[in-house]
Scaffold this motif. Structure first.
Motif, PDB file in Angstrom:
ATOM      1  N   TYR A 155      43.510  33.323  49.406  1.00 23.32           N
ATOM      2  CA  TYR A 155      42.428  34.301  49.232  1.00 23.32           C
ATOM      3  C   TYR A 155      42.138  34.603  47.760  1.00 23.32           C
ATOM      4  CZ  TYR A 155      42.511  34.836  54.251  1.00 23.32           C
ATOM      5  OH  TYR A 155      42.429  34.581  55.615  1.00 23.32           O
ATOM      6  N   LYS A 156      42.755  33.824  46.853  1.00 22.30           N
ATOM      7  CA  LYS A 156      42.500  33.969  45.416  1.00 22.30           C
ATOM      8  C   LYS A 156      42.782  35.393  44.943  1.00 22.30           C
ATOM      9  CE  LYS A 156      39.077  30.225  45.159  1.00 22.30           C
ATOM     10  NZ  LYS A 156      39.280  29.737  46.532  1.00 22.30           N
ATOM     11  N   ILE A 157      43.971  35.875  45.299  1.00 24.35           N
ATOM     12  CA  ILE A 157      44.409  37.222  44.944  1.00 24.35           C
ATOM     13  C   ILE A 157      45.521  37.131  43.909  1.00 24.35           C
ATOM     14  CG2 ILE A 157      45.438  39.369  45.814  1.00 24.35           C
ATOM     15  CD1 ILE A 157      44.263  38.639  48.573  1.00 24.35           C
ATOM     16  N   THR A 158      45.452  37.963  42.891  1.00 26.94           N
ATOM     17  CA  THR A 158      46.506  38.018  41.888  1.00 26.94           C
ATOM     18  C   THR A 158      47.814  38.428  42.546  1.00 26.94           C
ATOM     19  OG1 THR A 158      44.895  38.680  40.218  1.00 26.94           O
ATOM     20  CG2 THR A 158      47.205  39.125  39.727  1.00 26.94           C
ATOM     21  N   LYS A 204      33.989  43.987  38.138  1.00 27.12           N
ATOM     22  CA  LYS A 204      34.043  42.548  37.919  1.00 27.12           C
ATOM     23  C   LYS A 204      32.967  41.815  38.709  1.00 27.12           C
ATOM     24  CE  LYS A 204      38.877  42.447  36.562  1.00 27.12           C
ATOM     25  NZ  LYS A 204      40.222  41.868  36.782  1.00 27.12           N
ATOM     26  N   TYR A 205      32.251  42.555  39.540  1.00 26.43           N
ATOM     27  CA  TYR A 205      31.157  41.966  40.319  1.00 26.43           C
ATOM     28  C   TYR A 205      29.864  41.921  39.512  1.00 26.43           C
ATOM     29  CZ  TYR A 205      27.948  41.307  44.281  1.00 26.43           C
ATOM     30  OH  TYR A 205      26.975  40.840  45.141  1.00 26.43           O
ATOM     31  N   ASN A 235      36.939  45.923  46.570  1.00 24.33           N
ATOM     32  CA  ASN A 235      37.259  44.515  46.294  1.00 24.33           C
ATOM     33  C   ASN A 235      36.308  43.893  45.271  1.00 24.33           C
ATOM     34  OD1 ASN A 235      39.468  44.489  48.005  1.00 24.33           O
ATOM     35  ND2 ASN A 235      38.348  43.617  49.734  1.00 24.33           N
ATOM     36  N   ARG A 267      37.168  45.241  41.801  1.00 30.08           N
ATOM     37  CA  ARG A 267      38.407  44.697  41.252  1.00 30.08           C
ATOM     38  C   ARG A 267      38.351  43.175  41.088  1.00 30.08           C
ATOM     39  NH1 ARG A 267      42.671  44.542  43.452  1.00 30.08           N
ATOM     40  NH2 ARG A 267      43.904  44.849  41.551  1.00 30.08           N
ATOM     41  N   GLY A 268      37.390  42.541  41.730  1.00 33.52           N
ATOM     42  CA  GLY A 268      37.211  41.106  41.541  1.00 33.52           C
ATOM     43  C   GLY A 268      38.090  40.237  42.413  1.00 33.52           C
ATOM     44  N   GLU A 269      38.633  40.784  43.497  1.00 35.90           N
ATOM     45  CA  GLU A 269      39.448  39.978  44.409  1.00 35.90           C
ATOM     46  C   GLU A 269      39.495  40.660  45.778  1.00 35.90           C
ATOM     47  OE1 GLU A 269      43.271  39.795  42.544  1.00 35.90           O
ATOM     48  OE2 GLU A 269      43.873  41.751  43.279  1.00 35.90           O
ATOM     49  N   TYR A 294      41.533  41.868  47.894  1.00 35.71           N
ATOM     50  CA  TYR A 294      42.879  42.346  48.216  1.00 35.71           C
ATOM     51  C   TYR A 294      42.898  43.186  49.501  1.00 35.71           C
ATOM     52  CZ  TYR A 294      47.432  44.570  47.917  1.00 35.71           C
ATOM     53  OH  TYR A 294      48.694  45.001  48.218  1.00 35.71           O
TER      54      TYR A 294
END
Length: 299
Positions: A96-99, A154-155, A191, A194-196, A198
């Motif tokens: 899911y491309k999550i940090t 971040k969007y 989400n 924050r750009g992910e 999560y």
């Protein structure tokens, strides 16, 4: 006998009486509307609603995250393979491309010691609602600030503010007049900011699921948890909310003690009702049973 005719004073008094009567009649609905939920939407006193007894289907990601939480919790309680859970969590984050939000100690091998502390409290900056229907944006702002600080979106690079979290690119609260549960715009907004992806939305969590979500997300990953609560009129209410109202309301968990049995919550409705405290604690199992069975949590 002469019949007297009403003079100007009598006519004026009669007209004034009719006018006052009209004002009284027209004023009654207005007064009720001021006391009623915003837009006539059940529960919308602070900017949320009451979904009702039904629950929307879980997304594929939500199902995977719940299963991961179950495996994680079993492992840290000594009933599973910690290394296998670490690999599974890493695969989930990559998919899911999550940090990787786990602590440095956890990533470097101290997983058993650091993954599920018996208590944890995140550094909270409390925000009251900038508008009386901004419980969603205010809650989202507290969550973002706890983890990332006052970052731009971040969007779309919007500046950090409740108004921008409420816009159509994020929670759409300003247009809708609320951040309703069924739209999933709360998690979309946080989400995107924050750009992910999560956060996932979980309807009607059990008491045990709620404790596990707190331990995994807040305790293990250092991320706040959101709740879209419902309090029914003349039933149980929390934190000084008016008991005569049915209230849908977004708040955030910023900590827990006693291995998750007690949770710490931040409430943005301090700018709506003077009786409300910025923070409060509650037995987590009871909180889930009393307030999370119409809408749910985002974690």
């Amino acid at each position: 006998m002469r019949t007297s005719r009403p003079g100007r004073t009598g006519v004026t008094a009669g007209v004034l009486g009719l006018a006052l009567a009209s004002v009284a009649v027209l004023g009654a609905p207005a007064a009720q509307a001021a006391e009623g939920p915003r837009g006539g939407v059940t529960g919308n006193y602070t900017g949320a609603d009451v979904t009702g007894p039904g629950a929307e289907p879980l997304t594929a990601q939500a199902k995977e995250k719940i299963a991961l939480t179950e495996a994680w919790y079993a492992a840290v309680e000594g009933h599973g393979d910690l290394a296998a859970v670490q690999r599974r969590e890493t695969a989930y984050l990559k998919k899911y491309k999550i940090t990787d939000h786990r602590t440095v100690q956890a990533r470097s091998g101290g997983f058993a010691a650091m993954a599920a502390p018996t208590s944890r409290t995140l550094r909270l900056t409390h925000y009251g609602q900038a508008k009386n229907f901004y419980c969603g944006p205010a809650t989202g702002a507290m969550m973002i600030k706890m983890k990332d600080g006052a970052i731009r979106s971040k969007y779309n690079r919007n500046a950090f503010s409740q108004a921008n979290l409420a816009n159509s690119a994020h929670m759409n609260t300003q247009n809708a007049g609320r951040t309703d549960w069924s739209s999933k715009r709360f998690v979309t907004g946080v989400n995107r900011w924050r750009g992910e992806p999560y956060y996932v939305q979980v309807p009607k969590p059990t008491a045990t699921q709620t404790v596990k979500a707190l331990r995994h997300t807040l305790g293990g990953n250092g991320m706040a948890v959101a709740a879209d609560t419902v309090e029914f009129a003349n039933g149980r209410h929390y934190n000084g909310h008016p008991v005569n109202k049915t209230i849908g309301h977004w708040i955030t968990a910023y900590g827990y003690t006693n291995s998750g049995a007690t949770s710490k919550w931040a409430d943005p409705s301090t700018t709506v009702w003077s009786s409300v405290n910025k923070t409060f604690s509650y037995n987590t199992g009871n909180f889930a049973r009393y307030f999370l069975q119409s809408n749910g949590i985002a974690y």
